[in-house]
Enzyme design. Structure first.
Site, PDB file in Angstrom:
ATOM      1  N   HIS A 159      -5.647  -5.811   0.624  1.00 33.00           N
ATOM      2  CA  HIS A 159      -5.820  -5.161  -0.688  1.00 33.00           C
ATOM      3  C   HIS A 159      -7.022  -5.711  -1.454  1.00 33.00           C
ATOM      4  CE1 HIS A 159      -2.170  -2.958  -0.159  1.00 33.00           C
ATOM      5  NE2 HIS A 159      -1.406  -4.018  -0.171  1.00 33.00           N
ATOM      6  N   ASP A 194       0.116  -1.794   8.149  1.00 33.74           N
ATOM      7  CA  ASP A 194       0.951  -2.297   7.056  1.00 33.74           C
ATOM      8  C   ASP A 194       1.609  -1.117   6.324  1.00 33.74           C
ATOM      9  OD1 ASP A 194       0.966  -5.072   5.185  1.00 33.74           O
ATOM     10  OD2 ASP A 194       1.237  -3.231   4.028  1.00 33.74           O
ATOM     11  N   HIS A 196       1.650  -0.630   3.282  1.00 33.65           N
ATOM     12  CA  HIS A 196       0.764  -0.219   2.183  1.00 33.65           C
ATOM     13  C   HIS A 196      -0.637   0.097   2.706  1.00 33.65           C
ATOM     14  CE1 HIS A 196       3.805  -3.038   0.460  1.00 33.65           C
ATOM     15  NE2 HIS A 196       3.874  -2.102  -0.469  1.00 33.65           N
ATOM     16  N   ASP A 283       5.805  -4.968   7.022  1.00 28.55           N
ATOM     17  CA  ASP A 283       6.645  -4.469   5.926  1.00 28.55           C
ATOM     18  C   ASP A 283       6.999  -2.984   6.051  1.00 28.55           C
ATOM     19  OD1 ASP A 283       3.964  -4.030   5.455  1.00 28.55           O
ATOM     20  OD2 ASP A 283       3.963  -4.791   3.403  1.00 28.55           O
TER      21      ASP A 283
END
Ligand code: ZN
Length: 342
Positions: A159, A194, A196, A283
């Site tokens: 991120h 991931d 996200h 995740d």
């Protein structure tokens, strides 16, 4: 497979909180994640290796000088503010960052930290630096041996933009590894699995055609990071066509995830990468506390097998994946699948 980790230094970063729906909650990016992940590594009989200190060069190849100066000095400067909190949180969020660069620690925290999940404490810089050193050491090994290596990066990185921390991430380990692989390989792909979207990674390479970025993730229309990760984002300028996002509906399980990944990999194959970085978030797991997608433990093995079919040298970089009983098992399942398929 060689596994790079510096347990002592990476463990030092222990962020207190992050803001969820307006409530300050315990930050889930805890040192204990390393223990679980190491237990998973232990099941596979892999070789633990200490990363080297690669200095600022590989970081500066991806991040701006102002950002690196901020990250390495702000904690000391912040402590000089009377009654300052023990960790740095931004209390200003500029909507555009094209105006003057502020001189104060408070102003710079607003400039360089995009959300409230990234507190900067006394050891954040050192831990982040060593997390990145793991990624560089793994890339160095792959450059030399044309092999597969795993970097147990913590804190994670995907991120983080060139000059912007966000989502528990301070240095973009996957981007740093990809840039380091470019010393040896002409075309590198980053494949982000991931939960996200890998928004920082996308941002860093958005205008480049030598590093292809693919991300498969929960649809950001109603999920972090909200502003990036949509299917229409395809790159800009020379980079147009070299970024691909595959947003999936919330709750997607193995079948839908593997289908989305498989379609994305067709585009990666057309790019013909000479090496790849896998941004390995765990995740997307059905039991992860973030609860966005529903990949099973055996789904991670199948994911790894699909990726291994690319049959090119590879750096696996740890991204997200939070405390649940199966965290270590999921890493073991992924690494085993990759090994079997390689
Ligand atoms: Zn994540």
């Amino acid at each position: 497979m060689k596994i790079f980790v510096d347990q002592e230094k990476q463990r030092q970063h222990f962020p207190s909180g992050f803001l969820v729906n307006g409530v300050m909650q315990p930050n889930p990016e805890k040192p204990e994640r390393m223990d679980r992940l190491l237990a998973g590594v232990g099941q596979g009989g892999h070789k633990l290796c200490a990363p080297e200190d690669h200095g600022m060069g590989p970081l500066a190849a991806v991040h701006t000088p102002a950002y690196l100066k901020f990250l390495s000095t702000v904690y000391t400067r912040w402590q000089r503010i009377p009654d300052a909190a023990p960790e740095i949180f931004p209390n200003i969020h500029p909507d555009r960052r094209t105006a003057s660069y502020p001189l104060s620690a408070v102003g710079q925290a607003g400039y360089h930290v995009t959300d409230m999940s990234c507190p900067i404490g006394a050891h954040t810089w050192e831990a982040s630096r060593w997390s990145a050193n793991c990624a560089v050491s793994a890339a160095q090994t792959v450059n030399a041996e044309d092999c597969v290596a795993y970097a147990l990066c913590r804190p994670p990185g995907h991120h983080c933009f060139a000059d912007l921390a966000g989502g528990f991430c301070y240095l973009n380990n996957s981007a740093i590894a990809a840039q380091y692989l470019r010393k040896t390989y002409n075309r590198v792909a980053i494949i982000d699995v991931d939960l996200h979207h890998g928004n920082g990674t996308q941002g860093i390479f958005y205008e480049r055609s030598d590093v292809y970025t693919l991300s498969v993730h929960a649809d950001p229309a109603r999920f972090y990071p909200f502003f990036w990760g949509h299917a229409h984002e395809r790159g800009e300028g020379a980079g147009f066509g070299y970024n691909l996002n595959v947003p999936l509906p919330r709750g997607t399980g193995d079948e839908g995830f593997l289908k989305g990944l498989s379609e994305g990999l067709d585009h990666v194959r057309a790019f013909a990468p000479e090496a790849v970085v896998i941004a390995l978030g765990l995740d997307a797991f059905e039991g992860d506390p973030f609860g966005g997608l529903a990949v099973s433990t055996s789904g991670f093995t199948q994911m790894a097998q699909l990726l291994a079919e690319l049959d090119v040298p590879c750096v696996i970089v740890q991204e997200g994946g939070y405390l649940c009983d199966e965290l270590g098992e999921n890493l073991h399942a992924f690494l085993a699948g990759f090994k079997d398929g390689a």
